[in-house]
Design a protein around this motif. Structure first.
Motif, PDB file in Angstrom:
ATOM      1  N   TYR A 126     -16.520  48.760  62.980  1.00  0.00           N
ATOM      2  CA  TYR A 126     -17.351  47.588  63.198  1.00  0.00           C
ATOM      3  C   TYR A 126     -16.635  46.360  62.636  1.00  0.00           C
ATOM      4  O   TYR A 126     -16.084  46.392  61.538  1.00  0.00           O
ATOM      5  CB  TYR A 126     -18.698  47.735  62.478  1.00  0.00           C
ATOM      6  N   GLY A 183     -15.292  37.557  57.735  1.00  0.00           N
ATOM      7  CA  GLY A 183     -16.260  38.639  57.688  1.00  0.00           C
ATOM      8  C   GLY A 183     -15.668  39.925  57.162  1.00  0.00           C
ATOM      9  O   GLY A 183     -14.844  39.920  56.251  1.00  0.00           O
ATOM     10  N   GLY A 237     -23.717  39.886  58.847  1.00  0.00           N
ATOM     11  CA  GLY A 237     -23.700  40.952  59.835  1.00  0.00           C
ATOM     12  C   GLY A 237     -23.379  42.299  59.222  1.00  0.00           C
ATOM     13  O   GLY A 237     -23.714  43.344  59.778  1.00  0.00           O
ATOM     14  N   ALA A 270     -26.543  43.999  58.725  1.00  0.00           N
ATOM     15  CA  ALA A 270     -27.240  44.366  59.958  1.00  0.00           C
ATOM     16  C   ALA A 270     -26.738  45.687  60.532  1.00  0.00           C
ATOM     17  O   ALA A 270     -27.496  46.404  61.196  1.00  0.00           O
ATOM     18  CB  ALA A 270     -27.085  43.258  60.995  1.00  0.00           C
ATOM     19  N   ILE A 271     -25.471  46.043  60.295  1.00  0.00           N
ATOM     20  CA  ILE A 271     -24.931  47.260  60.912  1.00  0.00           C
ATOM     21  C   ILE A 271     -25.299  48.520  60.131  1.00  0.00           C
ATOM     22  O   ILE A 271     -25.102  49.626  60.633  1.00  0.00           O
ATOM     23  CB  ILE A 271     -23.394  47.189  61.066  1.00  0.00           C
ATOM     24  N   VAL A 278     -17.648  42.509  61.784  1.00  0.00           N
ATOM     25  CA  VAL A 278     -18.832  41.665  61.683  1.00  0.00           C
ATOM     26  C   VAL A 278     -18.515  40.424  60.870  1.00  0.00           C
ATOM     27  O   VAL A 278     -17.539  40.370  60.119  1.00  0.00           O
ATOM     28  CB  VAL A 278     -20.003  42.433  61.015  1.00  0.00           C
ATOM     29  N   GLU A 279     -19.378  39.430  61.035  1.00  0.00           N
ATOM     30  CA  GLU A 279     -19.239  38.190  60.282  1.00  0.00           C
ATOM     31  C   GLU A 279     -20.368  38.077  59.262  1.00  0.00           C
ATOM     32  O   GLU A 279     -21.527  38.390  59.572  1.00  0.00           O
ATOM     33  CB  GLU A 279     -19.271  36.980  61.223  1.00  0.00           C
TER      34      GLU A 279
END
Length: 501
Positions: free
Chosen positions: A212, A191, A218, A221-222, A214-215
């Motif tokens: 952050y 990620g 994702g 999404a952030i 994330v994978e």
């Protein structure tokens, strides 16, 4: 100026022209004009904001009667004596315009100005540049939806990288930002790691920061979380409905997102030298994620662009319109989708639909500089160059390091108003004069009577052996709504080429 539904009552500069009553008045006191001057004012009022050619005025007011321009000049003088000198504008070598009350352009006021700097790519190499830049640009777009914050456009803010805090005060003085958003993206095996900071540019102090991990998708999404954090710290109260509106339909494939970003990077090439390559990226993104609206939107744009503002065939425009419709259906809350549909419709000469979509885009993202700039160009094409210049000036304020085409569109509005010298000065900023820029420059200098400069630019139009036709460009290459505007450009080009119409 305002008019009634029946177009029988017009108001301008404190005057009321009531055609039903056959009366011109101010503060309920009648103002008198002789019949020909009254008829002339009536035609100007019906075309307020448009430059009306002298020949059209003479045909309207003196139909079937041979008169000299002296009769027209005398009637204009009489109108100005009653209305004042400022309401009727003379456009050099062209005609007259009843000056409208220009459309109110949204201004920033005392809102905080935010610049999202280019994020650092802490990944394995340049292969990640597109996704890093795209991530930061999505933050710009998310922030720009809020009327309580003014967000500088990508061209201005991305001129600076998030590398050195020592440079932050200089960035503030260069582009006028009160706050800076800086950060980095690093790709890992599974990620990404994203670091974001909000900085007070005046004191160079950090107001907020977060990291952050994330994978895959994702990363997308952030973005909304980051937007909410920034807005929440710059605005006392954040409208939750507004934040919800700022979110977009999630992209289900990170690969599709990255393909679109790579295609957009090619479209931003000033030479537009690889439109087929850009289209291939968008088509591949659609294969990866058939529900990704912006992939269809940008594919539509790649179909419209052709050899730097050249004409696009009707079949290609129809395909672009259908693709843009698909993009809007899948991403109705994306201002970009409506902005590009507006551009498609403008090229199809469907001016009313073009303005409809562009106003939707501005409702969705009122501080997007490119939407604001495009509105300036569209209004110019609709025969409203004064309104167009007001919108263009607003776009330049939001995007002080703007791309070259802002000035090209501004030059066209100035040309329409007979401001040939500032129009030429704007076009002379081009670092790589193309045949169509040379054509416009030649027309400007010819209208100014500077024939040596006009002929010099005219001689260079086909210096690259492109076979470009300046006459065809003047007649069909610019999507004017009014034939008189087309003829105005054609007349300048013919004059520069030493030809008769």
């Amino acid at each position: 100026m305002t008019a009634s539904i029946t177009d029988q009552v017009f108001q301008f500069g404190g005057f009321t022209l009531d055609l039903g009553k056959g009366m011109l008045s101010r503060a309920d006191q009648p103002a008198f004009l002789r019949p020909k001057a009254y008829a002339l004012l009536t035609h100007l009022a019906r075309n307020v904001g448009r430059v009306v050619p002298k020949s059209e005025l003479m045909d309207t007011v003196w139909p079937g009667v041979f008169v000299t321009e002296d009769s027209l000049t005398q009637s204009i003088r009489e109108i100005r004596k009653v209305l004042g000198e400022d309401l009727v504008r003379t456009v050099s070598k062209r005609g007259y315009m009843l000056v409208p009350e220009t459309e109110a352009v949204p201004e920033a006021g005392a809102q905080p100005i935010v610049a999202v700097l280019r994020f650092r790519n802490d990944g394995t190499g340049p292969a990640d540049e597109a996704i890093v830049d795209g991530f930061a640009e999505d933050i710009i777009n998310g922030l720009a939806r809020f009327g309580t914050i003014t967000v500088l456009a990508r061209n201005s803010s991305f001129s600076f990288a998030s590398h050195s805090p020592a440079e932050w005060p200089a960035i503030r003085s260069r582009i006028g930002a009160d706050y800076l958003v800086e950060g980095s993206v690093r790709r890992q095996a599974n990620g990404f790691v994203v670091a974001v900071n909000l900085v007070d540019a005046t004191s160079a102090t950090q107001l907020w920061g977060d990291r952050y991990q994330v994978e895959g998708a994702g990363l997308l999404a952030i973005q909304q979380d980051i937007v909410e954090e920034i807005v929440g710290r710059l605005v006392v109260r954040v409208n939750n409905a507004g934040l919800q509106h700022a979110s977009r339909r999630p992209v289900t494939s990170l690969a599709a997102y990255e393909l679109v970003l790579r295609g957009v990077a090619l479209l931003r090439d000033p030479a537009q030298s690889d439109l087929k390559g850009a289209a291939a990226f968008f088509e591949a993104a659609i294969v990866k994620d058939p529900a990704y609206g912006l992939a269809y939107t940008y594919l539509a744009l790649s179909r419209v662009l052709h050899s730097e503002f050249g004409p696009t065939c009707e079949a290609d425009l129809e395909k672009a319109r259908d693709l843009a419709d698909r993009g809007i259906a899948l991403s109705p809350d994306q201002a970009t989708a409506h902005r590009i549909q507006s551009l498609v419709r403008l090229n199809m000469r469907d001016h009313k639909a073009a303005e409809h979509h562009l106003r939707i885009a501005l409702e969705l993202n009122p501080n997007d500089a490119d939407c604001i700039e495009q509105m300036g160009h569209l209004l110019t094409m609709r025969g409203r160059p004064l309104d167009g210049l007001a919108w263009l000036a607003r776009a330049i304020r939001i995007n002080p390091l703007h791309p070259h085409w802002y000035q090209y569109d501004r030059a066209l509005a100035l040309y329409m108003l007979g401001e040939y010298l500032p129009a030429a000065e704007a076009l002379e900023l081009a670092t790589r004069p193309t045949p169509w820029i040379r054509t416009r420059l030649a027309a400007c200098y010819a209208q100014l009577g500077k024939m040596e400069a006009a002929r010099r630019h005219a001689a260079l139009i086909n210096a690259d052996g492109s076979g470009f036709s300046p006459i065809d460009y003047a007649r069909t290459g610019v999507p004017f709504e009014n034939p008189s505007d087309v003829e105005h450009l054609v007349s300048g080009v013919l004059l520069a080429l030493g030809q008769r119409g």
